[in-house]
Design an enzyme around this catalytic site. Structure first.
Site, mmCIF file in Angstrom:
data_model
loop_
_atom_site.group_PDB
_atom_site.id
_atom_site.type_symbol
_atom_site.label_atom_id
_atom_site.label_comp_id
_atom_site.label_asym_id
_atom_site.label_seq_id
_atom_site.Cartn_x
_atom_site.Cartn_y
_atom_site.Cartn_z
ATOM 1 N N ARG A 45 0.816 -1.220 0.000
ATOM 2 C CA ARG A 45 0.000 0.000 0.000
ATOM 3 C C ARG A 45 0.848 1.268 0.000
ATOM 4 O O ARG A 45 0.467 2.288 0.572
ATOM 5 C CB ARG A 45 -0.971 0.012 1.180
ATOM 6 N N SER A 83 -11.196 -0.435 2.970
ATOM 7 C CA SER A 83 -10.438 -0.674 4.199
ATOM 8 C C SER A 83 -9.854 0.635 4.712
ATOM 9 O O SER A 83 -9.170 1.344 3.983
ATOM 10 C CB SER A 83 -9.311 -1.673 3.941
ATOM 11 N N GLU A 104 -5.104 3.566 5.736
ATOM 12 C CA GLU A 104 -5.008 3.474 4.280
ATOM 13 C C GLU A 104 -5.597 4.728 3.657
ATOM 14 O O GLU A 104 -5.134 5.196 2.622
ATOM 15 C CB GLU A 104 -5.769 2.247 3.758
#
Length: 309
Positions: free
Chosen positions: A175, A228, A298
């Site tokens: 990520r 998420s 995130e």
């Protein structure tokens, strides 16, 4: 921006545009200036007309973004619905622009029997956003991350110049994607060439169908959300930690931790951006207290807490 250059542009320019229209949480204040370019060259021309110190934000489907209630100073560039061309260069290479929705990319490749991009079918963002955060998903044998299949990318810089870059010019992690050169910190993805493998179209489409069914069964897709909220810590899952800390269904105003998936925060209809951000902070604090683990967001949080004057 410079008046002369504005006469040559082909995109759509708006002032005081509500960002709640452009984020998947359906919250957020106004952008001072909002531009939807006609294509990549139009985007480059538009950026050339901006002052070098103008704050600049790129938004696709707004699925990984929380814009505070006070809004955004500067200019927002929205690529969703534009800059969405896809071109199958060969049996294994695909050119795709940053504004194309990731699920559309997955479906079009599957119909042609190109394997390796099926996992993007359930990620509700654009290719540009996927490139910026190395989006990925676990979905059986077709799981992966987008940078596993990137051959090269095209970027635009603060001066409106376009640059072709190879994967070795980036540091890619879970990520996270960072340019290795300082100048790349002020560049944005506009297109990519992906390298896939030839496979069976029916098998690819069946895999996508199964993944979407699983997503619907395990995620709160019927409520506005941003996917998420937290990264999974090494060797564990953010959802497990949040659930075991007793935070499922915890709410602040109209924002709630989802009963269906604890790593999702949903807007039940009346949430403000401040509700969402406050709930994020409460989750972070509780998990830290319970497990001494610092969850990492995130989602990107931008903008002003108070309304722009």
């Amino acid at each position: 921006m410079n008046a002369d250059s504005s006469n040559q542009l082909h995109g759509e320019l708006r002032q005081r545009e509500p960002m709640a229209r452009h984020t998947s949480w359906r919250v957020g204040g106004c952008a001072e200036q909002f531009y939807r370019p006609a294509d990549i060259n139009d985007l480059a021309d538009f950026i050339k007309g901006l002052d070098n110190n103008e704050p600049l934000f790129f938004v696709g489907l707004g699925s990984n973004l929380l814009v505070r209630d006070g809004g955004l100073r500067g200019t927002v560039i929205c690529t969703s619905g534009v800059m969405n061309n896809i071109d199958f260069l060969s049996d294994e290479k695909v050119y795709v622009e940053a504004g194309l929705a990731s699920p559309q990319l997955a479906r079009q490749c599957a119909r042609r029997g190109l394997r390796g991009v099926e996992f993007l079918c359930g990620i509700p963002g654009t290719v540009g956003g996927a490139l910026a955060m190395n989006a990925g998903a676990r979905c059986g044998q077709g799981g992966g991350e987008i940078w596993d299949i990137v051959e090269s990318v095209q970027m635009v810089d603060r001066n409106g110049q376009l640059h072709n870059r190879t994967i070795d010019e980036f540091e890619v992690a879970y990520r996270s994607v960072k340019g290795k050169q300082d100048k790349q910190q002020e560049e944005w993805f506009v297109s990519a060439i992906l390298k896939l493998t030839k496979g069976d179209a029916d098998e690819s489409q069946a895999q996508i169908k199964a993944h979407l069914a699983q997503r619907s069964a395990t995620q709160p897709t019927q409520w506005p959300n941003a996917g998420s909220v937290f990264r999974n810590p090494t060797g564990d899952y953010a959802a497990r930690l949040i659930e075991n800390a007793g935070l499922k269904n915890m709410c602040v105003g109209g924002a709630c931790v989802s009963e269906k998936h604890a790593n999702f925060i949903i807007n039940t209809g009346t949430a403000t951006a401040n509700d969402v951000e406050t709930l994020i902070e409460k989750v972070l604090m509780r998990v830290k207290q319970e497990y001494n683990i610092d969850l990492i967001r995130e989602v990107r949080i931008v903008g002003e807490p108070d309304e722009l004057k």
